[in-house]
Structure formats: C-alpha cells, structure tokens
Enzyme design. Structure first.
Site, PDB file in Angstrom:
ATOM      1  N   LEU A   1       0.851  -1.178   0.000  1.00 22.41           N
ATOM      2  CA  LEU A   1       0.000   0.000   0.000  1.00 22.41           C
ATOM      3  C   LEU A   1       0.892   1.236   0.000  1.00 22.41           C
ATOM      4  O   LEU A   1       2.106   1.140   0.176  1.00 22.41           O
ATOM      5  CB  LEU A   1      -0.911  -0.007   1.231  1.00 22.41           C
ATOM      6  CG  LEU A   1      -1.916  -1.157   1.296  1.00 22.41           C
ATOM      7  CD1 LEU A   1      -2.667  -1.147   2.621  1.00 22.41           C
ATOM      8  CD2 LEU A   1      -2.902  -1.090   0.122  1.00 22.41           C
ATOM      9  N   SER A   2       0.295   2.396  -0.183  1.00 22.60           N
ATOM     10  CA  SER A   2       1.126   3.598  -0.288  1.00 22.60           C
ATOM     11  C   SER A   2       1.975   3.793   0.954  1.00 22.60           C
ATOM     12  O   SER A   2       3.125   4.236   0.863  1.00 22.60           O
ATOM     13  CB  SER A   2       0.269   4.828  -0.564  1.00 22.60           C
ATOM     14  OG  SER A   2      -0.746   4.975   0.394  1.00 22.60           O
ATOM     15  N   GLU A   3       1.440   3.499   2.141  1.00 24.41           N
ATOM     16  CA  GLU A   3       2.254   3.479   3.356  1.00 24.41           C
ATOM     17  C   GLU A   3       1.781   2.393   4.309  1.00 24.41           C
ATOM     18  O   GLU A   3       0.577   2.090   4.376  1.00 24.41           O
ATOM     19  CB  GLU A   3       2.215   4.819   4.107  1.00 24.41           C
ATOM     20  CG  GLU A   3       3.302   5.798   3.724  1.00 24.41           C
ATOM     21  CD  GLU A   3       2.875   6.722   2.604  1.00 24.41           C
ATOM     22  OE1 GLU A   3       3.739   7.460   2.098  1.00 24.41           O
ATOM     23  OE2 GLU A   3       1.694   6.692   2.239  1.00 24.41           O
ATOM     24  N   THR A   4       2.728   1.845   5.033  1.00 20.23           N
ATOM     25  CA  THR A   4       2.447   0.997   6.186  1.00 20.23           C
ATOM     26  C   THR A   4       3.067   1.665   7.400  1.00 20.23           C
ATOM     27  O   THR A   4       4.226   2.088   7.357  1.00 20.23           O
ATOM     28  CB  THR A   4       3.019  -0.420   6.004  1.00 20.23           C
ATOM     29  OG1 THR A   4       2.376  -1.039   4.880  1.00 20.23           O
ATOM     30  CG2 THR A   4       2.775  -1.271   7.238  1.00 20.23           C
TER      31      THR A   4
ATOM     32  N   HIS B   1      -2.238   9.989   6.258  1.00 16.79           N
ATOM     33  CA  HIS B   1      -3.311   8.991   6.286  1.00 16.79           C
ATOM     34  C   HIS B   1      -2.922   7.780   7.132  1.00 16.79           C
ATOM     35  O   HIS B   1      -3.774   7.189   7.807  1.00 16.79           O
ATOM     36  CB  HIS B   1      -3.713   8.583   4.859  1.00 16.79           C
ATOM     37  CG  HIS B   1      -2.909   7.495   4.249  1.00 16.79           C
ATOM     38  ND1 HIS B   1      -1.663   7.698   3.703  1.00 16.79           N
ATOM     39  CD2 HIS B   1      -3.176   6.159   4.092  1.00 16.79           C
ATOM     40  CE1 HIS B   1      -1.198   6.561   3.227  1.00 16.79           C
ATOM     41  NE2 HIS B   1      -2.091   5.607   3.450  1.00 16.79           N
TER      42      HIS B   1
END
Length: 273
Positions: A44-47, A77
C-alpha cells in the site's frame, strides 16, 4: 503480531486511502530492512509501524511510515489509520502523541470517531516549474511551490478542476524530477459542492504512482488555499478512482487535519523477523 488494513479519510470501506498498521509488541523498532520487507509485502502507499514509549517520554508512541520502496518523513493517512486502530481497540483514548521524523505529532479523537491531527504547516516557496514536470503533466500550470523538507513535494496549481481530474501524467518522467513527488491542485468548480479545492498526488519516485488521499500534502494545500480563499477552515477533495475528504484548519505554523477511518482487514503477521 496483529496487522490491520485501514481505509483513512473515509467513513465507508473501500474508499479513502488504505494504510497498513502494525502495532509492535516490543519497546523498539525491528531492523529497518524487516520493516521495509513488510511494507513491500503489504504494497500500500504506506504501512505504519508503532510501539509504545515509556512513561515520562515526550510522546506516547513512536511511529514510522514506509512505502513499498522507502521510508518517508511524514504521512497523514497512515497516522490517522494508526490513531484509529488505537482508539477502536481500546489501546488509547482522547489525545495520543506520536514521536516521528517530523517531530511530535498529536491526534485527538472525538465521540463520533473523527480524528484530528496536529501537523506542522508546510513552508511554501514559489519556484519555477521544472521542465520535466511540465512535460510529464502535459497541461497548463499556473504556479509551482516547494513545500519544504518534511513534505518534500512540488505543489503545482492547475487552471481548473477539470484539468486536475483529466490528468494522465508520464509517471516515469515524474519519478526523475527529484523530491518525493508532485501535488496537483485547483479550486473547486462548484462552490456549493461540499469541498473548496481538489487535488491529486503522484509519488512514483517512492513507489506510489498515485496516492488516493494524502494527509501530509494538505499541510501545504491548507496554507496555499487559505491565502487565496481568505478562510482558515477548508475542505479538500483528493483522488481519482478512490477519493476522500480532508478537513483543514490553518493555525499559523500548525495545520489541523480531520478525517474518519474504517478498519477493513484485521489479521496476524506470522513472520516477525
């Protein structure tokens, strides 16, 4: 340890921006290479990875954010997603302080589940549009601003909302421009549509072609649009296929970002080292 997928800046599942959240059992972070492998696997875009800090520390939790390709200095987010997990699991209540690369960031949950994050306002510096960005976007650009070291993006104003929605940038070219990525924005076409400005964010240089809803970008969008619209409190709409709303309130060198979140997956991370 538990791993969760949370849709941030949305009140319903399968919207907003999904983030991975891992609450670590230990009082320290594992090796960065392991964190990166997990973030790459989650894709995902960030973890977000967080662990509790000892009593008397400058914050309650330590927090780091990794994309599938790199660690970043600021992520809104995934911070919202982490605060949501802490509150919905009963691990924390009220205000939570996170120690991060961008200093101590504070989140506060209200009784309806919305979470307000207190982030540093991005300093905006007018700059010339890099030719590689102009070519990659392929549209008229009204202005461009550097957003400072924490955000690390180029903020680009386009002529209108239609221009933002129609973007199909050359992502390979954008990846080579330097910095984290490019924030594109325009004033909302309909002033009664429920939002004041629209944005889309592209970060191919750190493994994210397009980020659905970027909290950190709104620390730059808030001062940019507050100066033009003459109001401290605004609502931003971000995204293309997936969208989400971010409520912003400019308070000088701090920006408040408010949104909701929904946990869509709750599982167990079997590989812990």
């Amino acid at each position: 340890m538990r791993i969760r997928i949370v849709d941030a800046f949305s009140e319903r599942p399968f919207a907003g921006n999904p983030a991975g959240v891992v609450l670590l059992d230990s009082g320290d972070f594992p090796d960065t290479a392991w964190l990166q492998r997990v973030a790459t696997e989650v894709n995902l875009s960030e973890t977000a990875f967080a662990h509790r800090l000892p009593a008397g520390s400058d914050a309650d939790w330590a927090l780091r954010w990794l994309t599938p390709a790199a660690e970043v200095n600021m992520c809104g987010h995934a911070t919202l997603a982490t605060a949501h997990v802490l509150h919905t699991t009963g691990t924390a209540s009220g205000t939570v302080r996170f120690r991060t690369r961008s200093g101590v960031l504070t989140t506060t949950a209200d009784d309806r589940g919305a979470i307000t994050m207190d982030f540093p306002t991005a300093p905006l510096t007018p700059v010339e549009v890099p030719p590689v960005v102009a070519g990659a976007l392929g549209t008229e650009i009204r202005s461009a601003h550097d957003t400072g070291p924490d955000v690390g993006d180029l903020l680009v104003e386009l002529p209108d909302e239609k221009s933002v929605r129609a973007l199909a940038p050359d992502l390979k070219a954008l990846a080579g421009h330097g910095g984290r990525g490019v924030i594109t924005t325009a004033r909302a076409e309909n002033p009664d549509g429920g939002y004041d400005f629209i944005s889309r964010c592209f970060f191919p240089g750190v493994g994210i072609d397009e980020d659905p809803v970027t909290g950190s970008a709104h620390t730059a969008l808030a001062p940019f649009w507050s100066a033009r619209l003459g109001r401290a409190s605004l609502v931003g709409l971000q995204g293309a296929a997936r969208t989400g709303f971010v409520r912003t309130e400019l308070r000088g060198d701090r920006t408040l970002l408010t949104g909701s979140a929904v946990t869509v997956i709750d599982g167990e991370l079997l590989v812990t080292g």
